[in-house]
Write a protein that holds these residues in place. Structure first.
Motif, PDB file in Angstrom:
ATOM      1  N   SER A 187       2.814   1.723  21.400  1.00  0.00           N
ATOM      2  CA  SER A 187       1.973   1.789  19.904  1.00  0.00           C
ATOM      3  C   SER A 187       0.475   2.279  20.026  1.00  0.00           C
ATOM      4  O   SER A 187      -0.158   1.989  21.305  1.00  0.00           O
ATOM      5  N   SER A 188       0.004   2.509  19.069  1.00  0.00           N
ATOM      6  CA  SER A 188      -1.516   2.982  19.294  1.00  0.00           C
ATOM      7  C   SER A 188      -2.041   3.025  17.957  1.00  0.00           C
ATOM      8  O   SER A 188      -1.469   2.961  16.931  1.00  0.00           O
ATOM      9  N   PRO A 189      -3.478   2.626  17.822  1.00  0.00           N
ATOM     10  CA  PRO A 189      -4.187   2.640  16.661  1.00  0.00           C
ATOM     11  C   PRO A 189      -4.080   4.096  15.937  1.00  0.00           C
ATOM     12  O   PRO A 189      -3.619   5.058  16.629  1.00  0.00           O
ATOM     13  N   ALA A 190      -4.055   3.937  14.569  1.00  0.00           N
ATOM     14  CA  ALA A 190      -4.032   5.018  13.851  1.00  0.00           C
ATOM     15  C   ALA A 190      -5.047   5.507  12.827  1.00  0.00           C
ATOM     16  O   ALA A 190      -4.715   5.499  11.483  1.00  0.00           O
ATOM     17  N   PRO A 191      -6.174   5.435  13.430  1.00  0.00           N
ATOM     18  CA  PRO A 191      -7.349   5.752  12.320  1.00  0.00           C
ATOM     19  C   PRO A 191      -7.172   7.043  11.482  1.00  0.00           C
ATOM     20  O   PRO A 191      -7.809   7.388  10.825  1.00  0.00           O
ATOM     21  N   GLU A 192      -6.645   8.145  12.196  1.00  0.00           N
ATOM     22  CA  GLU A 192      -6.418   9.324  11.573  1.00  0.00           C
ATOM     23  C   GLU A 192      -5.444   9.278  10.465  1.00  0.00           C
ATOM     24  O   GLU A 192      -5.455  10.261   9.676  1.00  0.00           O
ATOM     25  N   GLN A 201      -9.023   0.689   8.159  1.00  0.00           N
ATOM     26  CA  GLN A 201      -8.217   0.781   9.313  1.00  0.00           C
ATOM     27  C   GLN A 201      -7.924  -0.853   9.769  1.00  0.00           C
ATOM     28  O   GLN A 201      -7.070  -1.066  10.420  1.00  0.00           O
ATOM     29  N   ASP A 202      -9.016  -1.346   9.707  1.00  0.00           N
ATOM     30  CA  ASP A 202      -8.817  -3.119   9.980  1.00  0.00           C
ATOM     31  C   ASP A 202      -9.040  -3.665   8.500  1.00  0.00           C
ATOM     32  O   ASP A 202     -10.050  -4.269   8.348  1.00  0.00           O
ATOM     33  N   VAL A 203      -7.842  -4.126   7.808  1.00  0.00           N
ATOM     34  CA  VAL A 203      -7.777  -4.707   6.646  1.00  0.00           C
ATOM     35  C   VAL A 203      -8.171  -6.222   6.940  1.00  0.00           C
ATOM     36  O   VAL A 203      -9.079  -6.956   6.161  1.00  0.00           O
ATOM     37  N   GLN A 204      -7.559  -7.110   8.053  1.00  0.00           N
ATOM     38  CA  GLN A 204      -7.737  -8.182   8.183  1.00  0.00           C
ATOM     39  C   GLN A 204      -9.176  -8.686   8.582  1.00  0.00           C
ATOM     40  O   GLN A 204      -9.691  -9.655   8.241  1.00  0.00           O
ATOM     41  N   ALA A 233       4.252   3.910  10.650  1.00  0.00           N
ATOM     42  CA  ALA A 233       2.849   3.743  10.703  1.00  0.00           C
ATOM     43  C   ALA A 233       2.702   2.054   9.644  1.00  0.00           C
ATOM     44  O   ALA A 233       3.661   2.173   8.891  1.00  0.00           O
ATOM     45  N   GLY A 234       1.744   1.441  10.148  1.00  0.00           N
ATOM     46  CA  GLY A 234       1.740   0.149   9.048  1.00  0.00           C
ATOM     47  C   GLY A 234       0.722  -0.837   9.493  1.00  0.00           C
ATOM     48  O   GLY A 234       0.127  -0.657  10.511  1.00  0.00           O
ATOM     49  N   TYR A 235       0.584  -2.119   8.997  1.00  0.00           N
ATOM     50  CA  TYR A 235      -0.351  -2.837   9.088  1.00  0.00           C
ATOM     51  C   TYR A 235       0.413  -4.101   9.765  1.00  0.00           C
ATOM     52  O   TYR A 235      -0.267  -5.229   9.966  1.00  0.00           O
ATOM     53  N   GLY A 236       1.633  -4.024  10.101  1.00  0.00           N
ATOM     54  CA  GLY A 236       2.333  -5.570  10.498  1.00  0.00           C
ATOM     55  C   GLY A 236       2.153  -6.083  11.681  1.00  0.00           C
ATOM     56  O   GLY A 236       1.157  -5.595  12.508  1.00  0.00           O
ATOM     57  N   THR A 237       2.922  -7.339  11.980  1.00  0.00           N
ATOM     58  CA  THR A 237       2.631  -7.997  13.140  1.00  0.00           C
ATOM     59  C   THR A 237       3.387  -7.525  14.262  1.00  0.00           C
ATOM     60  O   THR A 237       3.866  -6.358  14.108  1.00  0.00           O
ATOM     61  N   PRO A 289       2.682 -12.444  16.282  1.00  0.00           N
ATOM     62  CA  PRO A 289       1.308 -12.530  16.246  1.00  0.00           C
ATOM     63  C   PRO A 289       0.518 -11.283  15.738  1.00  0.00           C
ATOM     64  O   PRO A 289       1.527 -10.146  15.545  1.00  0.00           O
ATOM     65  N   GLY A 290      -0.621 -11.190  15.191  1.00  0.00           N
ATOM     66  CA  GLY A 290      -1.451  -9.874  14.951  1.00  0.00           C
ATOM     67  C   GLY A 290      -1.160  -9.612  13.644  1.00  0.00           C
ATOM     68  O   GLY A 290      -0.762 -10.349  12.848  1.00  0.00           O
ATOM     69  N   GLY A 291      -1.514  -8.203  13.325  1.00  0.00           N
ATOM     70  CA  GLY A 291      -1.382  -7.720  12.029  1.00  0.00           C
ATOM     71  C   GLY A 291      -2.653  -7.519  11.312  1.00  0.00           C
ATOM     72  O   GLY A 291      -3.787  -7.995  11.777  1.00  0.00           O
ATOM     73  N   GLY A 292      -2.446  -6.567  10.396  1.00  0.00           N
ATOM     74  CA  GLY A 292      -3.804  -6.491   9.695  1.00  0.00           C
ATOM     75  C   GLY A 292      -4.527  -5.154  10.087  1.00  0.00           C
ATOM     76  O   GLY A 292      -5.570  -4.674   9.564  1.00  0.00           O
ATOM     77  N   VAL A 293      -4.042  -4.625  11.146  1.00  0.00           N
ATOM     78  CA  VAL A 293      -4.646  -3.325  11.441  1.00  0.00           C
ATOM     79  C   VAL A 293      -3.724  -2.249  11.376  1.00  0.00           C
ATOM     80  O   VAL A 293      -2.581  -2.099  11.816  1.00  0.00           O
TER      81      VAL A 293
END
Length: 290
Positions: free
Chosen positions: A32-37, A96-99, A185-189, A202-206
């Motif tokens: 996986s990777s960040p998805a700012p686009e 991009q980072d709601v958390q 795509a999504g913000y999940g854990t 763990p994780g989530g919100g990004v």
């Protein structure tokens, strides 16, 4: 899968309040990777009452994922917008980072969930499929949140996702879909991690993204493989309602939304088709369909 329904809320720290309100997933760490686009992909944020005073909302958190399908319509899952306390209010954030935003807002507006939500998101009105929950063959697990377009445009720039034409996935069939590029795509854990207390997510919100591969096509569902050895990533708790994009005729299309999968988040993402007559009939009052 019901396990994913519960964990989407768990990831948002509210499972004990509304354990029946959620259904799915998050983006795994592998492949996986960040998805700012992917600026059209957002998080569903909620405020609700969690104590003996029913007149006051005292909780706020991100709870699901979703996608803007026009200037004022956010598409998500029905299980994300049902079975809440009566005073629930829904918001949408395209950050991009709601958390991180919610954490900062909690420091700035302590004890004020509405102010915290407004710091990261825009409030809207949810509309859930009237026949949800339906049978296993078609759960009608689809919902939209209508938003004030001017407020959304003032905060974020995005191009709405493209919906599929009628029965486009059916026309392609399993052979065509097997050769299609898929991205969730999504913000999940994250996938299950073993620790001293057992498995956690763990994780989530990004906002993250990951490739998937086709597994099976049903009348209302697509099953997508999340297996790491094949180069796939996948969804997990908190990704419910989020997009599964397919590249069709060279164009990125929002083919389906994440609904459920296997409990550990390692194998399968079960997604709700958006090209079916039922899904299109529900969406028609809110968005212009191709």
């Amino acid at each position: 899968m019901n396990a994913l329904r519960v964990s989407a809320v768990t990831a948002a720290a509210c499972a004990t309040v509304i354990a029946t309100a959620m259904n799915s997933s998050a983006i795994n760490t592998y492949n996986s990777s960040p998805a700012p686009e992917r600026t059209e992909v957002g998080a569903l944020v909620a405020t609700w009452d969690d104590d003996a005073d029913p007149g006051t909302a005292d909780r706020v958190d991100w709870v699901c994922s979703g996608t803007m399908i026009d200037a004022d319509t956010f598409l998500t899952a029905a299980h994300c917008t049902t079975d809440w306390p009566d005073n629930v209010r829904f918001y949408v954030s395209l950050d991009q980072d709601v958390q991180a935003g919610l954490t900062a807002a909690a420091r700035q507006y302590p004890g004020d969930p509405a102010a915290q939500a407004n710091a990261v998101a825009v409030e809207g009105i949810a509309h859930t499929h009237p026949d949800y929950p339906g049978p296993a063959a078609d759960g009608h697990d689809i919902s939209v949140v209508e938003l004030p377009a001017a407020k959304v445009a003032a905060r974020w720039s995005f191009t709405p996702a493209t919906l599929p034409t009628a029965d486009r996935l059916g026309e392609l069939g399993p052979r065509g879909l097997d050769s299609t590029d898929w991205v969730v795509a999504g913000y999940g854990t994250q996938e299950a991690q073993r620790g001293p207390g057992g498995h956690t997510h763990p994780g989530g919100g990004v906002r993250l993204k990951a490739p998937l591969s086709f597994n099976a096509l049903n009348n209302a569902w697509v099953r997508l493989a999340m297996t790491a050895p094949q180069g796939n990533g996948g969804a997990c708790y908190g990704d419910s309602g989020g997009p599964n994009f397919a590249t069709l005729d060279g164009k990125r299309v929002l083919a389906a939304t994440t609904i459920t999968g296997d409990g550990p988040c390692y194998a399968t993402n079960v997604v709700y088709r958006l090209d079916t007559p039922d899904a299109r009939a529900f969406l028609a009052p809110y968005v212009r369909l191709p």
